[in-house]
Design an enzyme around this catalytic site. Structure first.
Site, PDB file in Angstrom:
ATOM      1  N   CYS A   1      75.672-141.393  30.487  1.00  0.00           N
ATOM      2  CA  CYS A   1      76.917-141.201  29.686  1.00  0.00           C
ATOM      3  C   CYS A   1      77.141-142.468  28.817  1.00  0.00           C
ATOM      4  CB  CYS A   1      78.342-141.400  30.876  1.00  0.00           C
ATOM      5  SG  CYS A   1      77.949-140.293  32.110  1.00  0.00           S
TER       6      CYS A   1
ATOM      7  N   THR B   1      64.880-136.688  17.817  1.00  0.00           N
ATOM      8  CA  THR B   1      64.511-137.992  18.415  1.00  0.00           C
ATOM      9  C   THR B   1      63.139-138.626  17.910  1.00  0.00           C
ATOM     10  OG1 THR B   1      65.624-137.290  20.246  1.00  0.00           O
ATOM     11  CG2 THR B   1      64.650-139.151  20.756  1.00  0.00           C
TER      12      THR B   1
ATOM     13  N   ASP C   1      56.960-134.135  20.075  1.00  0.00           N
ATOM     14  CA  ASP C   1      58.115-134.435  20.881  1.00  0.00           C
ATOM     15  C   ASP C   1      58.130-135.645  21.492  1.00  0.00           C
ATOM     16  OD1 ASP C   1      60.651-133.606  21.045  1.00  0.00           O
ATOM     17  OD2 ASP C   1      60.143-131.687  22.225  1.00  0.00           O
ATOM     18  N   ASP C   2      59.630-136.103  21.571  1.00  0.00           N
ATOM     19  CA  ASP C   2      59.752-137.268  22.723  1.00  0.00           C
ATOM     20  C   ASP C   2      59.395-137.043  24.130  1.00  0.00           C
ATOM     21  OD1 ASP C   2      62.372-136.304  23.949  1.00  0.00           O
ATOM     22  OD2 ASP C   2      62.632-135.880  21.886  1.00  0.00           O
TER      23      ASP C   2
END
Ligand SMILES: *[C@@H]1O[C@H](CO)[C@@H](O)[C@H](O)[C@H]1NC(C)=O
Length: 529
Positions: free
Chosen positions: A2, A329, A391-392
Site C-alpha cells: 500500500c 519495471t 522480467d523483474d
C-alpha cells in the site's frame, strides 16, 4: 502493498487536501484497489476530522465536492493494494478512524503477523472491531495505549496530549504488534506522526519544505516513497528509522528555530539496523525513489549487470541476438544487462499504458485475459532471432508463459527468459501479497522444469546473494535484507503464543496496581521484539 502519506502544513489557515491527493496519485503504483484521505485543522477551535474513502483509483474516489469537504492543514492518505482471497470492501479502505481517547486516524502499509492475538487483545478491552483488517486492530492497540498514558496523569482529562504520551503509546504498540509495518497517523489537535517496525521492513521517509504562505514556517511530509515528497516540492530529510517514531506538530509562535515542529524518538532498538524488503527494489517502488539510502533505479541497473554476468557464466556459448524487457519495471535492469553483454536492447513489447498492472488483479482468469490487452509485440524485433526476455520477477508464470508464446508467434527462433529476482518459492507475510506457495511456478521446480512450463528454451534467475549485493552496492551499510519469499527465512518469526496471555495477566496486575500507585513506576517493559 500500500501507499501511505501524511502532511502537516505550518500555516493553519491552509489546506493540505490537494497535496495529499497529488501525492497519492504519485504513489498509485503501490495499490489501485481503494484510496482514502482524512484531514483536520491543528487549531484548538477545530473539532472535526474530515474523511473520504472508497474503492478504486485515487482519481475515481475523489470528486471536486468530496475534496472541498477535506478541510484542514494536516492529513493522511492511503492507497490500498488488494489482498488475495478476500473481497475488497470499502469498509476496509483506509485511513481507519477511532474516537477514543481522542480523534485518531491511521493508515498502514504492511501486515501484522499476530493479527489474531491482537484482535483478541482488543476485544478483551471491550473495544469493537468492525472489520477483519489488521490495521483496525493496530489502531485500537495504539488508542488503548494512548488512553492508558492519558489516564496515568490522573484527573487532568482536558489537558493537551503531549508528545511524550504519544511516544510511550507507540512504543507499547511496537512491542505488541509483530510483522512488517509502516504507519502514519493523524491525532486530532496534535498533528501527524509516522512510525516504522523495528526492522524497517516497510519503507517510510520524511521530507520538509519552507511554508509557501507562513513566514518562517516549515511543512512536513511522511511518505512511503520519496517520489511523492519530490513531486510536492519537499526535500527528503531521511528515512524514518526502524523502531523510530516521528511527530510533526504545528509551530508555536516564537518557537526557537532549532525546534521547527518535528520531534522524533527512537523507541525500540537503536534504529541503526534496517532490514529492508527486497521486493521494493525488485518490483514495487518507482525507480526514481530513494529508499534506505538506495536509488531504486541504480539498484535495478546493478541487478541487470549481475544477471548478465550469470548468463555469461552459465550460457557462455549461447548466441543471443536481442534483449527485450517486459515493460515497465524490468526496463532498467534489462538495459544494464544488454549493455553488459554487448547485445542490442530493443522494445519488443509495447504496452497499453491505460490498463492496470496484471500483478494487481486478484483472479487468475482475469490475469490471463489481460496480458494480450496490455502488451503487443513488434514483429521486427522477434522474427528469426534468438531473443532474451527480461522480467523483474516470475510469480505464477502465467504471464511469462504467454509472453514466450507471443514471442514465438512473432517469429522468434529461440526464446530465453530471465528474472532479475531469484525464484519466488515461499509466501511473504509482511504485506507483499503473493499467491499460496503451490501456485508459484518456482515452487518445487528446478529451472529446467520451470522452462518446460514457460515453454522457453531456458530460464535463468538472479542469485539471492547477487540481488542483495545489487542493493548493497548503492548503500554498503545495508547488511541484511528481508528476502523470505526467496529464502524461506523470516526475520520476525518470533510470535510467541504465550506472549499475549502473559500480557493479559500483566495487564490485570497493572490495573489493580494503578488504582493504588502511579503508572510509570509499575509498568514493566516487555521483552524487546
Ligand atoms: C499477513 O499475516 C498473516 C498472519 O497474521 C498471514 O497469514 C498472511 O499470509 C499475511 N499476508 C500478507 C499479504 O503478508
Amino acid at each position: 502493498m500500500c501507499a501511505i502519506l501524511a502532511l502537516l502544513l505550518a500555516d493553519t489557515t491552509s489546506h493540505c487536501r490537494q497535496a495529499i491527493f497529488d501525492g497519492l496519485t504519485v504513489l498509485q503504483h503501490r495499490g489501485q484497489d481503494a484510496a482514502g484521505i482524512v484531514t483536520s485543522r491543528t487549531t484548538e477551535d477545530s473539532t472535526q476530522l474530515n474523511q473520504h474513502k472508497g474503492l478504486g483509483m485515487v482519481r475515481d474516489v475523489f470528486t471536486q465536492g468530496e475534496m472541498l469537504k477535506l478541510e484542514g492543514n494536516c492529513g493522511i492518505g492511503h492507497c490500498r493494494y488488494p489482498t488475495a482471497g478476500r473481497t475488497s470492501s470499502p469498509e476496509e479502505a483506509q485511513p481507519m478512524y477511532n474516537n477514543y481517547p481522542c480523534g485518531l486516524a491511521l493508515a498502514h502499509n504492511g501486515n501484522l503477523t499476530n493479527k489474531n492475538q491482537l484482535q483478541d487483545h482488543v476485544r478483551g478491552l471491550h473495544r469493537h472491531l468492525n472489520t477483519q483488517s489488521d490495521s483496525e486492530a493496530l489502531l485500537n492497540v495504539f488508542a488503548e495505549e494512548l488512553r492508558l498514558q492519558l489516564d496515568s496523569r490522573g484527573g487532568q482529562r482536558t489537558a493537551k496530549i503531549e508528545p511524550e504520551h504519544i511516544f510511550a503509546a507507540v512504543k507499547r504498540t511496537m512491542e505488541l504488534c509483530r510483522g512488517g509495518y509502516a504507519v502514519v497517523m493523524l491525532i486530532h489537535d496534535v498533528g501527524v506522526l509516522a512510525f516504522r517496525d523495528p526492522w524497517g521492513i516497510r519503507p517510510i521517509m520524511v521530507g520538509s519544505r519552507k511554508s509557501q504562505t507562513l513566514e518562517g514556517g516549515i511543512d512536513y511530509v511522511f511518505s512511503s516513497e520519496s517520489v511523492a515528497s519530490d513531486t510536492l516540492g519537499f526535500d527528503m530529510l531521511r528515512d524514518v528509522r526502524p523502531g523510530e517514531c516521528m511527530l510533526a506538530v504545528p509551530m508555536k509562535p516564537n518557537q526557537p528555530r532549532e525546534d521547527l515542529g518535528l520531534i522524533s524518538k527512537q523507541l525500540v532498538g537503536d534504529g541503526n539496523t534496517v532490514v529492508p524488503c527486497l521486493f521494493e527494489y525488485v518490483y514495487f517502488a518507482r525507480p526514481d525513489s530513494i529508499m534506505n539510502g538506495v536509488s531504486v533505479y541504480e539498484s535495478r541497473l546493478q541487478m541487470g549487470e549481475k544477471l548478465a554476468d550469470k548468463i555469461m557464466r552459465e550460457h557462455p556459448n549461447e548466441k543471443i541476438d536481442v534483449v527485450i524487457p517486459i515493460p515497465d519495471t524490468s526496463r532498467t535492469s534489462a538495459l544494464a544487462l544488454a549493455h553488459r553483454m554487448g547485445i542490442p536492447y530493443r522494445e519488443g513489447f509495447i504496452k497499453n499504458r491505460y490498463i492496470g498492472r496484471t500483478f494487481i488483479m486478484p483472479e487468475q482468469s482475469q490475469r490471463k485475459k489481460n496480458v494480450r490487452l496490455k502488451l503487443n509485440t513488434v514483429r521486427a524485433e522477434f522474427e528469426g532471432l534468438n531473443v532474451l526476455l527480461v522480467d523483474d520477477s516470475i510469480v505464477r508464470g502465467t504471464t511469462s508463459t504467454q509472453l514466450v508464446s507471443m514471442a514465438r508467434d512473432a517469429g522468434a527462433n529461440k526464446v530465453f527468459f530471465c528474472s532479475a529476482a531469484p525464484e519466488i518459492r515461499h509466501p511473504n507475510i509482511y504485506g507483499i501479497d503473493l499467491p499460496t506457495a503451490s501456485e508459484l511456478v518456482a515452487f518445487d521446480r528446478t529451472s529446467d522444469e520451470i522452462a518446460e512450463v514457460l515453454k522457453c528454451d531456458w530460464v535463468l534467475f538472479q542469485d539471492l546473494d547477487d540481488l542483495e549485493e545489487a542493493v548493497r552496492a548503492i548503500n554498503p551499510e545495508l547488511k541484511t535484507f528481508e528476502g523470505s519469499t526467496f529464502s524461506g527465512s523470516y526475520v520476525t518469526n518470533d510470535v510467541d503464543v504465550n506472549y499475549f496471555s502473559s500480557l493479559a495477566e500483566e495487564r490485570n496486575d497493572f490495573a489493580k496496581l494503578t488504582r493504588e500507585q502511579s503508572v510509570q513506576s509499575v509498568r514493566s517493559t516487555p521483552s524487546q521484539v
